[in-house]
Write an enzyme that holds these catalytic residues in place. Sequence first.
Site, PDB file in Angstrom:
ATOM      1  N   ASP A  20      40.184  44.579  52.692  1.00  0.00           N
ATOM      2  CA  ASP A  20      38.881  43.932  52.842  1.00  0.00           C
ATOM      3  C   ASP A  20      38.144  44.579  54.004  1.00  0.00           C
ATOM      4  O   ASP A  20      38.659  44.623  55.125  1.00  0.00           O
ATOM      5  CB  ASP A  20      39.088  42.436  53.094  1.00  0.00           C
ATOM      6  CG  ASP A  20      37.796  41.647  53.037  1.00  0.00           C
ATOM      7  OD1 ASP A  20      36.864  42.090  52.345  1.00  0.00           O
ATOM      8  OD2 ASP A  20      37.712  40.580  53.682  1.00  0.00           O
ATOM      9  N   ASP A 135      33.096  45.232  48.681  1.00  0.00           N
ATOM     10  CA  ASP A 135      33.794  45.417  49.956  1.00  0.00           C
ATOM     11  C   ASP A 135      35.269  45.053  49.934  1.00  0.00           C
ATOM     12  O   ASP A 135      35.894  44.943  50.987  1.00  0.00           O
ATOM     13  CB  ASP A 135      33.096  44.617  51.057  1.00  0.00           C
ATOM     14  CG  ASP A 135      33.113  43.118  50.799  1.00  0.00           C
ATOM     15  OD1 ASP A 135      33.474  42.702  49.671  1.00  0.00           O
ATOM     16  OD2 ASP A 135      32.765  42.352  51.717  1.00  0.00           O
ATOM     17  N   GLU A 136      35.870  44.875  48.744  1.00  0.00           N
ATOM     18  CA  GLU A 136      37.286  44.533  48.713  1.00  0.00           C
ATOM     19  C   GLU A 136      37.951  45.073  47.460  1.00  0.00           C
ATOM     20  O   GLU A 136      37.331  45.194  46.407  1.00  0.00           O
ATOM     21  CB  GLU A 136      37.499  43.023  48.817  1.00  0.00           C
ATOM     22  CG  GLU A 136      36.909  42.225  47.668  1.00  0.00           C
ATOM     23  CD  GLU A 136      37.271  40.762  47.726  1.00  0.00           C
ATOM     24  OE1 GLU A 136      38.454  40.432  47.933  1.00  0.00           O
ATOM     25  OE2 GLU A 136      36.359  39.923  47.553  1.00  0.00           O
TER      26      GLU A 136
END
Length: 391
Positions: A20, A135-136
Amino acid sequence: MSIATSPSPPTPPRRIAHLDMDMFFAGVELLHYPQLKGLPVVVGGRSIDTPRQLADGRWQFARLGDYAGRGVVTTSTYEARALGVFSAMGLMKAAAKAPDAIILPANFDAYRHYSRLFKQAVRDIAPHVEDRGIDEIYIDLSEHTEPSQALAQRLKDAVYSATGLTCSICIAPNKLLAKIGSELDKPDGLTLLDESSLQSRIWPLSVSKINGIGPKAVAKLATINIHTIAELAQADVGLLQSTFGRSYAAWLLNVANGQDNRPVTTYSEPKSISRETTFERDLHVRHDRARLGEIFTSLCERVAQDLKAKHYMAGTVGIKLRYQDFTSVTRDLTLPSPISDAVAIRKAAGECLKRAPLTKKIRLLGVKLSQLMPMEDSENPAQKQAPLPFE
């Protein structure tokens, strides 16, 4: 005569990582404006909040306390979070908490660029990646022989080298624990969990830390005096079944005890692609026709870019309107053949608009593409654009 066979090699234990990015959008902004590091910064402003460079070379930034509108916080730096400013909070409410914070408009083109960079850096080391958003990601590391600590650090180093941004990573036996674990040591965290870590690191946490237990379930669990994951793991099954039903109760007990057999899925077909925007003020169909037309065209062009980036065509085009009284309508049009061209999308979306009530002011406009299919070698020629309600 019997033939001797060698035993099959043992199946390696599952090692699943969740990576993350730390305050991703804000982090990208700090790459562009390094002088803001260490300051409370909020992303989510308007275009007029774009920083300006003065004649003497200094930069002028907008203050959150000067914001007026109904936008929401996209993200914030840890310094802003310490002042009580978090994602999805109304910007006016955030301004009351941190009036001296810097406000910046979101730059999604930059965020997508850095998203591609960090994901490719990971795939160069470990190709079995499940994309979970901008974003992960999840990463299946089961086939790797490198020790978890060294492998996790190598992934973190690769992400930083490619982007200049930090990330937090957890390696665990499954996706459930990896997801929870990546939050434990933020920012720039490296966390390793195994079955022996369950009681010491996971059980003391709130049940809200489990992905899939939302606010309503948290509130319902509180009514039967269950607040922590430990309390949930040790709860009476009959009580859970009477409160939530048999299926959800079984799932709650499984996840509270760290059980999760979901695989890392490296590819999935997108079901739809959409773009929408909430206006800074309610727009009138007639008085604000030019502005609405510009926004409408931009949404169609952006969703067409998203579609082509994924190499898909769309069989259905739809629109979404939210009015000043917060009521919403949607309209869809299924096409005789799939399209990907922005002009054709705009035409189809315009046909949808003709079937929507346009008597009230509009606060949100969106365009959605569905019934997606892989793009063929030859696309359908763009049809002639028809006049639209906003023209």
